[in-house]
Design a protein around this motif. Structure first.
Motif, PDB file in Angstrom:
ATOM      1  N   THR A 165      -3.440 -28.457 -86.901  1.00 21.00           N
ATOM      2  CA  THR A 165      -3.112 -29.719 -87.552  1.00 21.00           C
ATOM      3  C   THR A 165      -4.317 -30.648 -87.564  1.00 21.00           C
ATOM      4  O   THR A 165      -5.211 -30.541 -86.724  1.00 21.00           O
ATOM      5  CB  THR A 165      -1.943 -30.413 -86.827  1.00 21.00           C
ATOM      6  N   ARG A 205      -0.811 -33.081 -89.548  1.00 19.13           N
ATOM      7  CA  ARG A 205      -0.490 -32.399 -90.802  1.00 19.13           C
ATOM      8  C   ARG A 205      -1.224 -31.070 -90.884  1.00 19.13           C
ATOM      9  O   ARG A 205      -2.287 -30.902 -90.313  1.00 19.13           O
ATOM     10  CB  ARG A 205      -0.883 -33.266 -91.992  1.00 19.13           C
ATOM     11  N   TYR A 218       8.588 -31.360 -92.818  1.00 21.13           N
ATOM     12  CA  TYR A 218       8.308 -32.381 -91.810  1.00 21.13           C
ATOM     13  C   TYR A 218       9.078 -31.943 -90.580  1.00 21.13           C
ATOM     14  O   TYR A 218      10.308 -31.816 -90.616  1.00 21.13           O
ATOM     15  CB  TYR A 218       8.786 -33.757 -92.278  1.00 21.13           C
TER      16      TYR A 218
END
Length: 171
Positions: A8, A13, A44
């Motif tokens: 990430t 993300r 998510y």
């Protein structure tokens, strides 16, 4: 290998492609995902599976999976919060919860027959697990003086659930 390391960025993300040759379940923390070839989703995910958001192709199955039960929670017993005054009242609640979950599964549109079969089997497993977990949550052994009394109560309980659990196990 199904062990995939997702790297990430500083905001948590990631953008990745996972090559899936056949449909399969994956876990990220307490989130269970069902990925099939051709899925293309924006996801998510947090440590709370209820907060997960899935958008895109494959989202319907994964939104359904957000509400899967955790076997260590006694399945439909929800860690004992669904225990009622006695086994009959608890059974009525578990029956209705299992029927509602099956109705949710039946209402899905963009899922494969294989997913339906697997999840229908999970519902049946959760149903059975609910009754096998019942003694742990129902204080069945409260007031029992020794192991023999506890085993007698347990054996009587197991005999009492066989008529409605055994057919489900056979399925």
């Amino acid at each position: 290998s199904r062990n995939i390391l997702l790297k990430t960025d500083s905001e948590g993300r990631f953008d990745t492609t996972i090559v899936v040759e056949k449909p399969c379940f994956y876990s990220i923390c307490r989130n269970t995902m069902y990925l099939t070839p051709g899925d293309n989703m924006e996801v998510y995910i947090t440590s709370n599976n209820q907060e997960a958001v899935f958008k895109g192709r494959g989202a319907e199955a994964n939104n359904y999976m957000k509400h899967r039960l955790f076997p260590k929670g006694g399945s439909f017993l929800e860690a004992g919060s669904n225990i009622r005054k006695d086994l009959n009242a608890t059974k009525a609640l578990v029956d209705s919860l299992a029927q509602a979950r099956q109705a949710q599964l039946d209402a899905l549109v963009n899922v494969s027959d294989e997913f339906r079969q697997l999840e229908s089997a999970r519902i049946k497993g959760d149903y059975v697990n609910s009754f096998f977990s019942y003694p742990s949550y129902a204080n069945m052994f409260f007031g029992k003086k020794n192991r023999e009394e506890m085993m007698k109560a347990y054996n009587e309980f197991m005999t009492s659930i066989l008529p409605f659990v055994k057919p489900v196990i056979k399925e």
